[in-house]
Design a protein around this motif. Structure first.
Motif, PDB file in Angstrom:
ATOM      1  N   GLY A  32       6.532   9.061   8.324  1.00  0.00           N
ATOM      2  CA  GLY A  32       7.358  10.432   8.896  1.00  0.00           C
ATOM      3  C   GLY A  32       8.771  10.239   9.081  1.00  0.00           C
ATOM      4  N   GLN A  33       9.264   8.929   9.415  1.00  0.00           N
ATOM      5  CA  GLN A  33      10.711   8.855   9.577  1.00  0.00           C
ATOM      6  C   GLN A  33      11.469   8.706   8.140  1.00  0.00           C
ATOM      7  OE1 GLN A  33      11.165   5.100  11.504  1.00  0.00           O
ATOM      8  NE2 GLN A  33      10.164   5.755  13.464  1.00  0.00           N
ATOM      9  N   ILE A  34      10.652   8.175   7.037  1.00  0.00           N
ATOM     10  CA  ILE A  34      11.410   8.161   5.907  1.00  0.00           C
ATOM     11  C   ILE A  34      11.382   9.322   5.296  1.00  0.00           C
ATOM     12  CG2 ILE A  34      10.822   7.441   3.510  1.00  0.00           C
ATOM     13  CD1 ILE A  34       9.378   4.982   4.389  1.00  0.00           C
ATOM     14  N   VAL A  35      10.357  10.441   5.595  1.00  0.00           N
ATOM     15  CA  VAL A  35      10.216  11.693   4.967  1.00  0.00           C
ATOM     16  C   VAL A  35      11.466  12.425   5.488  1.00  0.00           C
ATOM     17  CG1 VAL A  35       8.930  13.874   4.936  1.00  0.00           C
ATOM     18  CG2 VAL A  35       8.072  11.914   4.306  1.00  0.00           C
ATOM     19  N   GLU A  36      11.810  12.455   6.818  1.00  0.00           N
ATOM     20  CA  GLU A  36      12.903  13.029   7.503  1.00  0.00           C
ATOM     21  C   GLU A  36      13.897  12.527   7.166  1.00  0.00           C
ATOM     22  OE1 GLU A  36      14.077  14.068  12.139  1.00  0.00           O
ATOM     23  OE2 GLU A  36      12.172  12.869  11.934  1.00  0.00           O
ATOM     24  N   ASN A  37      14.458  11.212   7.231  1.00  0.00           N
ATOM     25  CA  ASN A  37      15.668  10.878   6.821  1.00  0.00           C
ATOM     26  C   ASN A  37      16.146  10.690   5.505  1.00  0.00           C
ATOM     27  OD1 ASN A  37      15.834  10.501   9.740  1.00  0.00           O
ATOM     28  ND2 ASN A  37      15.223   8.316   9.652  1.00  0.00           N
ATOM     29  N   PHE A  38      15.055  10.575   4.584  1.00  0.00           N
ATOM     30  CA  PHE A  38      15.401  10.391   3.226  1.00  0.00           C
ATOM     31  C   PHE A  38      14.554  11.367   2.527  1.00  0.00           C
ATOM     32  CE2 PHE A  38      15.692   6.225   5.289  1.00  0.00           C
ATOM     33  CZ  PHE A  38      16.961   6.061   5.030  1.00  0.00           C
ATOM     34  N   PRO A  39      14.783  12.774   2.523  1.00  0.00           N
ATOM     35  CA  PRO A  39      14.067  13.607   1.759  1.00  0.00           C
ATOM     36  C   PRO A  39      14.000  13.594   0.478  1.00  0.00           C
ATOM     37  CG  PRO A  39      16.396  14.618   2.543  1.00  0.00           C
ATOM     38  CD  PRO A  39      16.274  13.219   3.042  1.00  0.00           C
ATOM     39  N   ALA A  40      14.849  13.111  -0.455  1.00  0.00           N
ATOM     40  CA  ALA A  40      14.929  12.822  -1.855  1.00  0.00           C
ATOM     41  C   ALA A  40      13.690  11.776  -2.144  1.00  0.00           C
ATOM     42  CB  ALA A  40      16.142  12.508  -2.492  1.00  0.00           C
ATOM     43  N   VAL A  41      13.536  10.981  -1.295  1.00  0.00           N
ATOM     44  CA  VAL A  41      12.523   9.867  -1.761  1.00  0.00           C
ATOM     45  C   VAL A  41      11.155  10.262  -1.450  1.00  0.00           C
ATOM     46  CG1 VAL A  41      11.658   7.313  -0.770  1.00  0.00           C
ATOM     47  CG2 VAL A  41      14.124   7.910  -0.525  1.00  0.00           C
ATOM     48  N   SER A  42      10.460   9.603  -2.436  1.00  0.00           N
ATOM     49  CA  SER A  42       9.076  10.228  -2.784  1.00  0.00           C
ATOM     50  C   SER A  42       8.106   8.851  -2.348  1.00  0.00           C
ATOM     51  CB  SER A  42       8.571  10.333  -4.069  1.00  0.00           C
ATOM     52  OG  SER A  42       9.192  11.444  -4.637  1.00  0.00           O
ATOM     53  N   ASN A  83       0.744  -1.218   0.144  1.00  0.00           N
ATOM     54  CA  ASN A  83      -0.044  -0.171  -0.054  1.00  0.00           C
ATOM     55  C   ASN A  83       0.588   1.261   0.108  1.00  0.00           C
ATOM     56  OD1 ASN A  83       0.895  -0.438   2.516  1.00  0.00           O
ATOM     57  ND2 ASN A  83      -0.950  -0.207   3.564  1.00  0.00           N
ATOM     58  N   TYR A  84       2.206   0.923  -0.254  1.00  0.00           N
ATOM     59  CA  TYR A  84       3.143   2.185  -0.338  1.00  0.00           C
ATOM     60  C   TYR A  84       3.924   2.097  -1.555  1.00  0.00           C
ATOM     61  CZ  TYR A  84       1.674   4.660   3.932  1.00  0.00           C
ATOM     62  OH  TYR A  84       0.958   5.421   5.032  1.00  0.00           O
ATOM     63  N   PHE A  85       4.486   3.000  -2.183  1.00  0.00           N
ATOM     64  CA  PHE A  85       5.554   3.123  -3.232  1.00  0.00           C
ATOM     65  C   PHE A  85       6.462   4.006  -2.618  1.00  0.00           C
ATOM     66  CE2 PHE A  85       2.373   0.850  -5.700  1.00  0.00           C
ATOM     67  CZ  PHE A  85       3.323   0.182  -6.701  1.00  0.00           C
ATOM     68  N   ALA A  86       7.787   3.530  -2.786  1.00  0.00           N
ATOM     69  CA  ALA A  86       9.063   4.551  -2.344  1.00  0.00           C
ATOM     70  C   ALA A  86       9.757   4.479  -3.591  1.00  0.00           C
ATOM     71  CB  ALA A  86       9.720   3.658  -1.328  1.00  0.00           C
ATOM     72  N   ILE A  87       9.900   5.757  -4.144  1.00  0.00           N
ATOM     73  CA  ILE A  87      10.687   5.828  -5.318  1.00  0.00           C
ATOM     74  C   ILE A  87      11.825   6.814  -5.202  1.00  0.00           C
ATOM     75  CG2 ILE A  87       8.685   5.272  -6.951  1.00  0.00           C
ATOM     76  CD1 ILE A  87       8.059   8.169  -7.136  1.00  0.00           C
ATOM     77  N   ASN A  88      12.613   7.054  -6.188  1.00  0.00           N
ATOM     78  CA  ASN A  88      14.065   7.999  -6.083  1.00  0.00           C
ATOM     79  C   ASN A  88      14.772   7.737  -4.886  1.00  0.00           C
ATOM     80  OD1 ASN A  88      13.195   9.351  -8.386  1.00  0.00           O
ATOM     81  ND2 ASN A  88      11.895  10.871  -7.104  1.00  0.00           N
ATOM     82  N   ILE A  89      15.023   6.270  -4.601  1.00  0.00           N
ATOM     83  CA  ILE A  89      15.745   5.897  -3.628  1.00  0.00           C
ATOM     84  C   ILE A  89      17.255   6.024  -4.199  1.00  0.00           C
ATOM     85  CG2 ILE A  89      16.437   4.014  -2.167  1.00  0.00           C
ATOM     86  CD1 ILE A  89      13.605   3.070  -2.201  1.00  0.00           C
ATOM     87  N   GLN A  90      18.229   6.981  -3.528  1.00  0.00           N
ATOM     88  CA  GLN A  90      19.484   6.605  -4.249  1.00  0.00           C
ATOM     89  C   GLN A  90      20.396   5.636  -3.815  1.00  0.00           C
ATOM     90  OE1 GLN A  90      20.306   9.638  -6.373  1.00  0.00           O
ATOM     91  NE2 GLN A  90      17.924   9.952  -5.848  1.00  0.00           N
ATOM     92  N   PRO A  91      21.463   5.254  -4.713  1.00  0.00           N
ATOM     93  CA  PRO A  91      22.166   4.059  -4.589  1.00  0.00           C
ATOM     94  C   PRO A  91      22.781   3.976  -3.035  1.00  0.00           C
ATOM     95  CG  PRO A  91      22.383   4.814  -6.753  1.00  0.00           C
ATOM     96  CD  PRO A  91      21.633   5.869  -6.181  1.00  0.00           C
TER      97      PRO A  91
END
Length: 881
Positions: free
Chosen positions: A723-733, A529-537
């Motif tokens: 919230g943790q993903i948005v805070e720790n990985f700001p480039a990830v959508s 139910n969640y997609f995470a994109i733009n995860i940098q290598p």
């Protein structure tokens, strides 16, 4: 004098026509007391009800989807290309009756103070949106707005709001222009973009575009024309649209590119059409059985009319008019039932369909009446021909019955009519012809199997002991089997009719159960139910650690490289693909490419083989040369060492006219990579997992800049993980699709209920066949019971004999029906519903026992009054007029 004679003949002919019409109506009124006419009426009414109910529902759904599609696409027509459209084209569209809205899409960096973020810009004019309204918060909560932002203003989506910490009233820098944030977009009016845009969204007015300075020669800009208008206006542009497609313009037409409601609803529509056909087939069999009894009853009446001077033509006219009145009455009754049925279907579904359905149209009603007439002509016509061939001498000599129509003529006529109806309802000539041919072959096989089975049943019954008393069960079984054997041809006909009935009923039930299983498997509880994109290598390992232990289920991390198709088999794409594929969106945008050493979950190979170990090593060197600025050749004759193997999605291959062994060249940055298609894959696009059109083997794309994508299931809505993903990985959508999943699950639940409602109509049609068949054999069974009573049989023995006869007939029919249902379901699964064929062991036990019980109960009940009659009355029924 000739004129005077003609003038006298015309009133007489008119009078004769009215006379025969009235005579037919009076005859039908008298005949309504007969059980076979009631059976005919019920069968025709059910055929009309089933066809009109499903026709009304699908017609309204089709027109409603077309209306909703205009909103989802943004217009009834959407044209897209990389340069501004000419005024001449816009004038042509307006002259055709279309309303236009211009739109521009591009990607740019958005800034506020020291915070920067790439965003997708959607530039709209004052006519936007042509359909619907956007859900926007402009300071008073979310509200629907049928407009875009005003000049000098910008609307942003929640992701962009969070990433650069925007609030209403803040200024953002877009190129060289400064815009004021006046709205937060919860949902745009046109939702055609889906997940294609990975960047957060900013919407602005077209008057501000020039001030940004973002449109320069060589800029990556997409220009769109959104056009709305009536269907006839869209159809009038067909020739111009074909020209635009050949010129490389992407054309999205609401009639072709209508966003559906997923494969689940598509399968449900096909199931409803299949159920309607099954109901029509069963009604047709019931009509054929009831007509046989109807004709037998009217042979003496026809002979009397011949004695009074009636010609064959007049007999045909009389009985055709009589049955025409019956068909008309059944059509009216069936249409009312169909209207009520489709209202029930819509009551179950409309709360979950994202559209407002228009009122019913007249076409399904016309098709229902046509169905009734076609069933009557096809299934009853050959049998009715006996009435016009009756001799006047039959009044004196009862044995002068006209010969019945040959079986092949009845089957051929009924098959042609049913095949035409199948084509009409399915719209697929190939499928209709295949099912019809397969059905005729199975009918021949069933005739042979039925004859063998009937002989086997009679032999087994003969082996049973006589029993110690006259009413013992074994004695009743022996006598019941002998009754079937005495009228072998009639018993075989009933066996085939009941077998087809049970097969149709069982097939509809099987398809229903397997569809429900497929739908439940399609969206299990742990569906992502969640997609995470733009995860940098460099963030990959840390992101995986963050998800570990916090999510219930996670897909693999897939690397993504953006590449554009620049050659197919060494030719420019627009020249290499079929004309129908030149406007395909895959040729106009960058595709997401990935690499894998194993077949991804949810993918299935349909042609070719997966990559061998080290398959890409031979192509890495040439690809590296391209990356350093040396372009590789993409000619058709290039050697295998210049290419790498790739796997392509099967539907895209079909649209582009590609097959195994063809080559595709992709431009990635400044480099060109060429791949040779070594396998084709079928994808599950409804799985809510990452899917890719093109997959490379490892060792080819790693050197290019890439990001990662994954999907995961988060069970607790209050989890702090987002919230943790948005805070720790700001480039990830992070995209939350839980709301979409909930809507799909609710829709499947309601579709299930509609399927069960239609199943009830099929069961009623099946029971009507049993009723008509047993009514047709009623006089013969009455004669046999009278003979048994004359020779001393009591009520108890006659009751048991008739019950045993019906039970044996039902048991044998159930066995044959199980065989036919399994074969028919397997063919429909593979050829129409795209489901994996499966075996149903319970059917081979349940259908014979259920058939014995159902036929036994119905037959025994219908014969109750016959068992109470005197022998003289029962023997007299054989010659009933």
């Amino acid at each position: 004098m000739m004129a005077s004679g003609d003038s006298r003949r015309e009133p007489r002919q008119k009078h004769n026509g009215l006379h025969w019409l009235g005579l037919a109506a009076r005859g039908l009124k008298r005949d309504l007391r007969a059980a076979d006419v009631r059976a005919l009426f019920v069968a025709l009414a059910l055929a009309v009800a089933a066809s009109t109910m499903i026709g009304f529902f699908l017609d309204r759904l089709e027109r409603g989807l077309t209306r909703q599609a205009g909103q989802m696409l943004g217009g009834d027509l959407v044209l897209e290309q990389g340069e501004p459209f000419s005024n001449e084209l816009k004038s042509t569209l307006r002259e055709a009756g279309m309303t236009l809205s211009d739109q521009v899409d591009l990607v740019s960096m958005i800034s506020r103070g020291e915070r920067f973020q790439p965003a997708s810009l959607k530039v709209v004019d004052s006519a936007y949106p042509l359909y619907g309204a956007s859900q926007v918060d402009v300071g008073n909560g979310v509200e629907p707005l049928a407009r875009g932002p005003a000049p000098g203003e910008a609307w942003v989506d929640p992701r962009l709001e969070s990433l650069i910490e925007l609030e209403l009233g803040d200024d953002v820098q877009v190129g060289r222009a400064t815009l004021t944030v006046s709205g937060i977009i919860e949902r745009e009016a046109d939702q055609s973009g889906g997940f294609s845009s990975f960047n957060p969204r900013l919407m602005m007015h077209v008057d501000d575009l020039s001030a940004t300075g973002l449109v320069q020669p060589g800029s990556r800009v997409e220009y769109e024309i959104l056009a709305a208008g009536p269907p006839e206006a869209v159809s009038s542009l067909d020739a111009r649209l074909e020209t635009l497609k050949r010129e490389g313009v992407e054309v999205r037409d609401v009639r072709v590119d209508r966003p559906g409601l997923g494969s689940a609803l598509e399968r449900a529509e096909k199931y409803l059409a299949l159920a309607g056909l099954a109901a029509v087939l069963l009604a047709g069999v019931a009509v054929a059985m009831a007509t046989r009894r109807y004709v037998d009853r009217h042979l003496d009446t026809a002979a009397l009319l011949r004695c009074f001077g009636a010609s064959q033509r007049q007999l045909t006219q009389l009985f055709a008019l009589q049955l025409g009145w019956l068909a008309l009455a059944a059509s009216v009754c069936g249409a009312l039932l169909g209207l009520a049925g489709q209202a029930g279907l819509l009551a179950l579904l409309t709360a979950f369909l994202p559209l407002e359905l228009p009122p019913p149209g007249p076409l399904p009603l016309a098709l229902g009446v046509l169905t009734a007439l076609a069933v009557l002509v096809g299934f009853a016509g050959p049998t009715l021909l006996r009435l016009k061939r009756v001799s006047a001498l039959k009044v004196l000599r009862r044995e002068l019955d006209p010969l019945p129509a040959s079986a092949w003529l009845v089957v051929a006529m009924a098959s042609l009519v049913f095949g035409g109806l199948m084509w009409l309802y399915s719209g697929d000539l190939g499928l209709s012809a295949a099912l019809l041919a397969g059905g005729l072959v199975m009918l021949v096989i069933l005739g042979g199997v039925g004859s063998v089975m009937l002989s086997a049943v009679l032999r087994l019954a003969a082996l049973l002991p006589q029993g110690s008393h006259s009413a013992s069960p074994t004695r009743a079984l022996r006598l019941g089997a002998r009754q079937l054997g005495r009228r072998r041809q009639a018993s075989l006909g009933q066996l085939l009719a009941f077998s087809i009935t049970f097969a149709a009923m069982a097939m509809i039930a099987l398809v229903r159960g397997d569809l429900l299983t497929a739908w439940q498997d399609q969206l299990p509880e742990d569906t992502p139910n969640y997609f995470a994109i733009n995860i940098q290598p460099q963030e990959r390992d840390a992101f995986v650690e963050t998800l570990a232990g916090a999510v219930d289920e996670r897909s693999s991390l897939y690397p993504m490289v953006r590449g554009r198709i620049t050659a197919l088999n060494g030719q420019p794409p627009q020249e290499a693909v079929p004309e129908s594929g030149r406007g395909d969106n895959a040729l106009r945008r960058e595709l997401n490419l990935t690499w894998r050493d194993s077949l991804p979950e949810g993918n299935r190979l349909v042609a070719g083989e997966w990559f061998e170990q080290g398959a890409a090593e031979s192509g890495v060197a040439s690809s590296s040369a391209s990356a350093s600025g040396v372009e590789s050749s993409v000619s058709k004759s290039e050697s295998a060492s210049d290419t790498v193997p790739i796997s392509l999605e099967d539907e895209l291959a079909g649209r582009l006219g590609l097959s195994l062994g063809d080559t595709m060249s992709f431009t990635i940055g400044a480099a060109t990579v060429t791949g040779r298609i070594t396998s084709l894959r079928d994808l599950d696009w409804d799985s809510f997992r990452p899917n890719f059109y093109v997959i490379f083997p490892p060792g080819v794309l790693e050197r290019f800049g890439h990001t990662y994508i994954t999907a995961f299931h988060l069970g607790d809505d209050q989890s702090p993980l987002p919230g943790q993903i948005v805070e720790n990985f700001p480039a990830v959508s992070l995209l939350n699709v839980e709301a979409i999943l909930g809507q799909v699950r609710d829709l499947l639940t309601q579709v299930t209920r509609s399927v069960e409602l239609v199943l009830g109509f099929v069961l009623l049609a099946g029971i009507s066949v049993l009723y008509a068949a047993l009514i047709a054999s009623r006089p013969l069974r009455a004669h046999e019971s009278g003979l048994l009573r004359v020779f001393g049989a009591g009520d108890r023995l006659i009751s048991r004999v008739q019950g045993a006869e019906f039970a044996i007939l039902g048991l044998a029919s159930g066995l044959m029906g199980a065989l036919l249902a399994e074969l028919a379901a397997a063919g429909i699964y593979a050829g129409w519903l795209d489901l994996a064929p499966r075996l149903h062991p319970w059917l081979w036990l349940g259908l014979p026992l259920g058939g014995a019980l159902l036929v036994g109960l119905i037959g025994h009940g219908l014969s109750r009054d016959l068992r109470r009659q005197t022998p003289m009355a029962s023997l007299g029924l054989l010659g009933e007029a």
